[in-house]
Design a protein around this motif. Structure first.
Motif, PDB file in Angstrom:
ATOM      1  N   ARG A   1       2.226   1.993  -3.485  1.00 39.92           N
ATOM      2  CA  ARG A   1       1.212   2.551  -4.525  1.00 39.92           C
ATOM      3  C   ARG A   1       1.105   3.927  -3.897  1.00 39.92           C
ATOM      4  NH1 ARG A   1      -3.900  -1.133  -3.855  1.00 39.92           N
ATOM      5  NH2 ARG A   1      -4.768   0.875  -5.289  1.00 39.92           N
ATOM      6  N   ALA A   2       1.132   4.336  -2.944  1.00 48.75           N
ATOM      7  CA  ALA A   2       1.052   5.756  -2.278  1.00 48.75           C
ATOM      8  C   ALA A   2       2.132   6.598  -2.802  1.00 48.75           C
ATOM      9  CB  ALA A   2       0.875   5.696  -0.700  1.00 48.75           C
TER      10      ALA A   2
ATOM     11  N   TRP B   1       0.536   6.489   4.868  1.00 47.07           N
ATOM     12  CA  TRP B   1       0.749   5.129   4.841  1.00 47.07           C
ATOM     13  C   TRP B   1       1.860   4.689   5.713  1.00 47.07           C
ATOM     14  CZ3 TRP B   1      -2.672   1.479   4.039  1.00 47.07           C
ATOM     15  CH2 TRP B   1      -3.704   1.660   3.161  1.00 47.07           C
TER      16      TRP B   1
ATOM     17  N   MET C   1       0.802  -1.165   0.041  1.00 43.73           N
ATOM     18  CA  MET C   1       0.099  -0.021   0.263  1.00 43.73           C
ATOM     19  C   MET C   1       0.772   1.338   0.087  1.00 43.73           C
ATOM     20  SD  MET C   1      -2.948  -1.331  -0.135  1.00 43.73           S
ATOM     21  CE  MET C   1      -4.240  -0.182   0.391  1.00 43.73           C
TER      22      MET C   1
END
Lengths: 355, 355
Positions: free
Chosen positions: B30-31, B42, B27
């Protein structure tokens, strides 16, 4: 937005309303086993879900039918999930913006806070209660949306792909919302590109990309078509939001149901404002922007500076450009005629709407 | 809570930590495609997830193994989902309580707000940014938790049953949290039964019932056994929370990592307080309860009134009664010996813990 120009899906739309009602009634009924404020929370959610234009479910249902989908039940559940995702994001957006009304009526925060005050709570305690109620309602509605998709009775690869779209959508909407709050603090200078990227993430992803791509996945569309639809949807979403920004400042309050002062009071960093900032006249009114007690006269002054900076012409030109690009993309994509028509009509509606 | 008395599951626990790390790293990575504050969000979530006692995943993994489950991969994903659900609820609980710290360190609200202030934001704007960051982080982590369960590769009926447990848990935890905020406004008199019901909904449901029942469902346990485990789990959860309340007021701050003033300043409506309210001496200190700037001396005064009312003895007797009931329920249930031992040890730990 006028109903006439939205995708029409006949019986599906009625069946969608029925199903959404069923899903929410079941939750409210379960809540009766808990203390009274909890079932009131579900009653409020149910009431909120019955209003609105239902743009997202209608887009999903229209596209699904046009793409040859035949499993109406799954499409309807997915449409309910889209509407509930929208509702959850709207509820949490209100918490972030500390709003107590939406579309001229009290929202969850407002109604729970005012009832507590009537019963003797102090203002700050009552507001905290209202905000807690909104926060929990958003969590519940988000979970309900996700749950409908997790239980779709469709082939496993399609179910996984629908869940991927949902995950991506929540991830991206949260990124856009986070970016929006960040921009509104103005700790660094933002460019028109920053604002357009934020709009794409915050609104286009969940309002247009998610319903259209979910419909295509469920209908078994090819990866190539899904990619084309994704790009079209994102651009429609940006047109929708830019028109929203224009209406927020220059719209007819009776038609929009929203004060033309509220975005200015909130200090909402729209493309209009970002553009106007580069004008020398902005420095004379900058102190008014984001003032929660902005007067009508000062609001008019701000709007005049924004308009005279050329911001309105600029934003209208961006809208026009995007619409041309959308038309080209629609023509280039190998769409079934009825989807071609729907998306063209939807673009016109997003561009020309007055409410 | 001492590590020694928690369910031990050997390799599973390491594999769980690895898998949770993987999920969150993906995650965060991806951020990086989004503006910097989003990847920082995140990073913060990832850091928060690496700490803690991991009571819930360990309970799930221990029970799954004891009940003869052999699909370690699915159990680990479910364990990650339980830990992430806990994290999401904790993050949103902090928003509701307007907390800026957790366990002596800045939480998401605190760290994002303080960084914004360093960069020049005003206090209220920075706090709003911190709260928005927490709210969005909670939504994201809740979605991630749900998503792991929605994608479990287990027989369809078990997947549906696991999703049912998740839905029920979110529904009930939100009810408990809502009830908790309601009680803390004290608009109506609350009984010990009200407070115990709230504790059961708010904490026991997600912390004990959900991990244990999910483990049993995944391991293919009978409906009868699941019902027995459900009741045991709920009672352990209440013991856990009552001990938490006692530690919050009378614990050793060095061991708990929490000031013995914070529950009093917050006006937390625990069973201790509900009991003490019926004592005549309470009227003399009532004005101090819920005072955000309560002094150490006045805190000590409040604690003395609570203790002298008999509330501490009462709550300890409720804890003892529940522990007896749990022991009987464990004996009556047809549990595999290792699960019998685990649940007995867990009960003792929840009862006797000092941190």
């Amino acid at each position: 937005m006028s109903d006439a120009a939205l995708p029409r899906t006949g019986t599906s739309t009625d069946a969608f309303e029925t199903r959404l009602g069923e899903v929410l009634t079941r939750m409210r009924e379960r809540a009766y086993a808990f203390p009274a404020p909890y079932s009131q929370l579900w009653e409020t959610v149910e009431r909120m879900a019955t209003g609105g234009k239902k743009i997202r479910p209608r887009l999903l249902l229209g596209a699904y039918e046009a793409l040859g989908g035949i499993d109406e039940r799954s499409a309807i559940d997915a449409a309910c999930a889209m509407e509930l995702l929208h509702l959850a994001l709207v509820i949490h957006d209100d918490v972030i913006d500390k709003d107590v009304t939406r579309r001229g009526e009290m929202n969850i925060t407002g109604s729970f806070a005012s009832e507590a005050m009537v019963r003797g709570a102090g203002r700050s305690e009552a507001t905290a209660w209202g905000e807690a109620s909104s926060l929990l309602a958003g969590d519940l509605v988000l979970t309900l949306s996700h749950s409908l998709l997790a239980r779709l009775e469709v082939p496993e690869d399609r179910r996984q792909a629908v869940l991927d779209v949902f995950d991506d959508t929540v991830f991206e909407s949260a990124a856009g919302e986070h970016h929006d709050v960040w921009l509104s603090m103005r700790l660094e200078q933002s460019s028109p590109e920053d604002v357009l990227a934020m709009v794409d993430q915050k609104t286009a992803a969940y309002s247009f990309r998610a319903p259209l791509v979910t419909a295509a996945v469920l209908a078994g569309a090819t990866t190539a078509l899904i990619t084309e639809l994704e790009s079209i949807a994102r651009q429609i979403g940006v047109v929708y939001q830019l028109r929203d920004d224009v209406l927020g400042l220059f719209g007819d309050e009776h038609q929009t149901g929203k004060s033309t002062l509220s975005d200015l009071r909130e200090g909402k960093e729209t493309l209009l404002v970002t553009y106007a900032r580069s004008d020398v006249a902005w420095t004379g009114v900058e102190h008014l922007f984001g003032d929660p007690s902005l007067t009508a006269a000062d609001g008019a002054r701000l709007r005049r500076v924004i308009e005279e900076s050329g911001a309105l012409v600029f934003v209208e030109s961006v809208i026009a450009e995007r619409c041309t690009a959308i038309d080209e993309a629609i023509r280039a994509a190998s769409l079934p005629p009825s989807l071609h028509t729907q998306l063209t009509e939807l673009t016109v509606t997003c561009r020309t709407r007055v409410s």
